[in-house]
Design a protein around this motif. Sequence first.
Motif, PDB file in Angstrom:
ATOM      1  N   VAL A   1       9.052 -21.592 -43.658  1.00 21.47           N
ATOM      2  CA  VAL A   1       8.808 -20.383 -44.211  1.00 21.47           C
ATOM      3  C   VAL A   1      10.120 -19.399 -44.418  1.00 21.47           C
ATOM      4  N   SER A   2      10.863 -19.445 -43.070  1.00 16.23           N
ATOM      5  CA  SER A   2      12.052 -18.902 -43.138  1.00 16.23           C
ATOM      6  C   SER A   2      13.392 -19.187 -43.718  1.00 16.23           C
ATOM      7  N   ILE A   3      13.326 -20.559 -44.072  1.00 18.86           N
ATOM      8  CA  ILE A   3      14.189 -20.965 -45.037  1.00 18.86           C
ATOM      9  C   ILE A   3      14.093 -20.815 -46.329  1.00 18.86           C
ATOM     10  N   ILE A   4      12.627 -20.681 -46.728  1.00 19.95           N
ATOM     11  CA  ILE A   4      12.084 -20.029 -47.996  1.00 19.95           C
ATOM     12  C   ILE A   4      12.686 -18.599 -48.270  1.00 19.95           C
ATOM     13  N   PHE A   5      12.386 -17.785 -47.096  1.00 19.24           N
ATOM     14  CA  PHE A   5      12.911 -16.440 -47.399  1.00 19.24           C
ATOM     15  C   PHE A   5      14.325 -16.401 -47.484  1.00 19.24           C
ATOM     16  N   PHE A   6      15.036 -16.908 -46.825  1.00 24.08           N
ATOM     17  CA  PHE A   6      16.479 -17.107 -46.869  1.00 24.08           C
ATOM     18  C   PHE A   6      17.078 -17.604 -48.278  1.00 24.08           C
ATOM     19  N   ALA A   7      16.208 -18.422 -48.934  1.00 28.83           N
ATOM     20  CA  ALA A   7      16.614 -18.849 -50.129  1.00 28.83           C
ATOM     21  C   ALA A   7      16.318 -17.772 -51.104  1.00 28.83           C
ATOM     22  N   SER A   8      15.217 -17.191 -51.040  1.00 28.52           N
ATOM     23  CA  SER A   8      14.729 -16.113 -51.900  1.00 28.52           C
ATOM     24  C   SER A   8      15.884 -14.954 -51.833  1.00 28.52           C
ATOM     25  N   ILE A   9      16.355 -14.701 -50.753  1.00 28.83           N
ATOM     26  CA  ILE A   9      17.366 -13.568 -50.725  1.00 28.83           C
ATOM     27  C   ILE A   9      18.571 -13.950 -51.409  1.00 28.83           C
ATOM     28  N   MET A  10      19.056 -15.034 -51.193  1.00 28.74           N
ATOM     29  CA  MET A  10      20.405 -15.623 -51.859  1.00 28.74           C
ATOM     30  C   MET A  10      20.178 -15.772 -53.312  1.00 28.74           C
ATOM     31  N   ILE A  11      19.066 -16.387 -53.733  1.00 27.53           N
ATOM     32  CA  ILE A  11      18.839 -16.454 -55.343  1.00 27.53           C
ATOM     33  C   ILE A  11      18.314 -15.082 -55.864  1.00 27.53           C
ATOM     34  N   THR A  12      17.704 -14.339 -55.447  1.00 28.78           N
ATOM     35  CA  THR A  12      17.360 -12.994 -56.108  1.00 28.78           C
ATOM     36  C   THR A  12      18.636 -12.045 -56.023  1.00 28.78           C
ATOM     37  N   THR A  13      19.454 -11.787 -55.167  1.00 35.87           N
ATOM     38  CA  THR A  13      20.859 -11.131 -55.006  1.00 35.87           C
ATOM     39  C   THR A  13      21.564 -11.756 -55.946  1.00 35.87           C
ATOM     40  N   MET A  14      21.810 -13.170 -56.237  1.00 35.30           N
ATOM     41  CA  MET A  14      22.906 -13.655 -57.098  1.00 35.30           C
ATOM     42  C   MET A  14      22.740 -13.124 -58.450  1.00 35.30           C
ATOM     43  N   TYR A  15      21.418 -13.456 -58.740  1.00 31.88           N
ATOM     44  CA  TYR A  15      20.994 -13.207 -60.264  1.00 31.88           C
ATOM     45  C   TYR A  15      20.864 -11.837 -60.606  1.00 31.88           C
ATOM     46  N   GLU A  16      20.401 -10.915 -59.622  1.00 34.55           N
ATOM     47  CA  GLU A  16      20.532  -9.499 -59.707  1.00 34.55           C
ATOM     48  C   GLU A  16      22.147  -9.023 -59.915  1.00 34.55           C
ATOM     49  N   ALA A  17      22.952  -9.595 -59.014  1.00 37.61           N
ATOM     50  CA  ALA A  17      24.383  -9.239 -59.160  1.00 37.61           C
ATOM     51  C   ALA A  17      25.056  -9.837 -60.484  1.00 37.61           C
ATOM     52  N   TYR A  18      24.735 -10.843 -60.958  1.00 35.51           N
ATOM     53  CA  TYR A  18      24.902 -11.396 -62.282  1.00 35.51           C
ATOM     54  C   TYR A  18      24.439 -10.441 -63.364  1.00 35.51           C
ATOM     55  N   LEU A  19      23.257 -10.050 -63.247  1.00 27.53           N
ATOM     56  CA  LEU A  19      22.379  -9.328 -64.356  1.00 27.53           C
ATOM     57  C   LEU A  19      23.040  -8.069 -64.513  1.00 27.53           C
ATOM     58  N   GLN A  20      23.461  -7.461 -63.352  1.00 27.76           N
ATOM     59  CA  GLN A  20      23.914  -5.928 -63.294  1.00 27.76           C
ATOM     60  C   GLN A  20      25.328  -5.991 -63.871  1.00 27.76           C
ATOM     61  N   SER A  21      26.162  -6.948 -63.437  1.00 31.80           N
ATOM     62  CA  SER A  21      27.524  -7.053 -63.988  1.00 31.80           C
ATOM     63  C   SER A  21      27.698  -7.366 -65.331  1.00 31.80           C
ATOM     64  N   TYR A  22      26.861  -8.230 -65.778  1.00 33.71           N
ATOM     65  CA  TYR A  22      27.011  -8.637 -67.126  1.00 33.71           C
ATOM     66  C   TYR A  22      26.285  -7.307 -68.025  1.00 33.71           C
ATOM     67  N   PHE A  23      25.417  -6.723 -67.406  1.00 32.41           N
ATOM     68  CA  PHE A  23      25.044  -5.516 -68.391  1.00 32.41           C
ATOM     69  C   PHE A  23      25.981  -4.395 -68.470  1.00 32.41           C
ATOM     70  N   THR A  24      26.874  -4.382 -67.336  1.00 34.11           N
ATOM     71  CA  THR A  24      27.932  -3.233 -67.425  1.00 34.11           C
ATOM     72  C   THR A  24      28.902  -3.766 -68.281  1.00 34.11           C
TER      73      THR A  24
END
Length: 586
Positions: free
Chosen positions: A363-386
Amino acid sequence: MAWLIILLLCFGNSSARFLDVTNKSNFELEEGVLSLLQRVQLEEFYDTVLIYGNDCVFHTVSRRLNVSTVLVSSGSTKFDWDFGSLTLILSCSPEEEKEATLRTLVKLQRNRRLIYQQRNIQPDSICKSYAEKEQFNIAMVKDDFVTSKVVHACRYFQEPNYAILSLMENKPIYIEQFLNMQGKLIRTAADFLAPRSMLYKDAKSKEMKMMGYVANLIDTFAQKVNATLQLEILSNKFIVREIFKMVERKELDIGTTLDSSLRTKPLDTSSYPYILTSYCLMLQVPAKVPYNAVYAVIMDRLIVGITFIVFCILSTLLIYTWKMSWQDLSVTNILLNDKSIRGMLGQSFPFPNNANNHLRLTVSIIFFASIMITTMYEAYLQSYFTNPPSEPGIESFEDIGRNHRKIAMPEMETKSLIKTNNSYFQEIHQGDLVIFESLPECFKLRDNFNLSYNFAVTGDRWSSYAEQQALFKEPVFYFARNLCFSRMIFLSVPLRPSLPYRHLFEEHIMRQYEFGLVSHWRSHSFFDMVRLGLAPLKDLSQPKVYSPSLLVDDVSWVMKVYLAALMFSVLCFLLEIGVNKWKFRN
């Protein structure tokens, strides 16, 4: 008989004295001519002597000179001699030089000539006859040179057209006559293609004048040699082509335009290269990806594939560590594991109170993977919208056909590329080209940044376009340095064949480069166009209206995917209910 012997003795004595006087005068003439030739060699060195004529004092004197000697008794070489600039031409009389070989005449045009006058011919007529052949470095000696010590040298820009020089005076025999042309006309015609040459009316003199990095070169040269420019205004739409023809027909001395090395032409009509540049495509800047397509851009195939593999691995570990058994392991449980899906999306899911250490670690590995994936896609999304990325551009000549816009080129430039068998030009399909017969018409579309076409442009012209686009909110075109027909093109000024002051003009070109004036003219070319009203000082990029917030259309792709997924879920739910009822009835 005695009287006859006495008479013969007297005649022999007088003949001997006459021959002695003749030999003495010939010797003195040879010594005088030899000293004159040595003085000419000191003024400007020569290593070859070319003698026209059958027999005169020059033949005897040439044996005493330590230089190579070429005798042309017939008056013409009849074939192309590779004479250099260090050749002195000697003629036994003005009529002896009958050179008929064109290339030899061109090579010997500027060489110094020394004419021996055995008859009483006026120097002005000799200077005039040579000036008609555009040969101006002329000097003459008469048969009384021993006593007079005088040399007649032609001076084209004065009246009378010759000067009488005494060897006792320390004055040069040959001078550079075109350094001061005394207001003589230089015939020229301009193409009026900005920023090469631009026509304007002087506020003080009310005369029509030229401006531009080519026009300035011609104008400063005329000022340097004290000449007057005679500007001919051509109204033909094929104005550049007409200038080339007029120069070849000797109707113009200098053409105020540029001739590229792509055009097959004789070198006699081109000057020393004025500009070294490249010839590449001027392509439109690729449009930005629309906001509704940003979601598809950030879903990179490689990243999605890696994420799916990680999801399957974590689902497998979660199934095993939940009960420490492979009993529930199946493809359906792996691909549709709700706990793993919610965990990787950063959402909560039920967790047993008495979980073992293996499950806690998974479960800890899943949580860490979720943080990495959501942060990456959110950063891409905000950058490309800007700042959305650009759409794929043209990477090769073959990609031009896939682009919706064709290449607009003048007919004259396309013919030059075809004649030179340009391999890059052959890669472009003919249907992707729009050929304009009129050069100014095509350049006008390019100057207005017409978005209906892409264009071909030289590197020197692009510099002014880049300066103009610095005022734009967004650049419209870019210089495709990886899509060049040629990376080394020499641009020369058209010159009339056998132009007598060609060497001065080419020296003037190199001096302007040495002083940095050419770079200065080119860097200010755009502002000269603005000052003359030939280029607007405004934004031609047509920027889109800025929207401070997202619109419904910007999230339409996400809404469509969400609606499709929702309908698929409802369909699966109904199918599951139907399957259960069918099993219950059976």
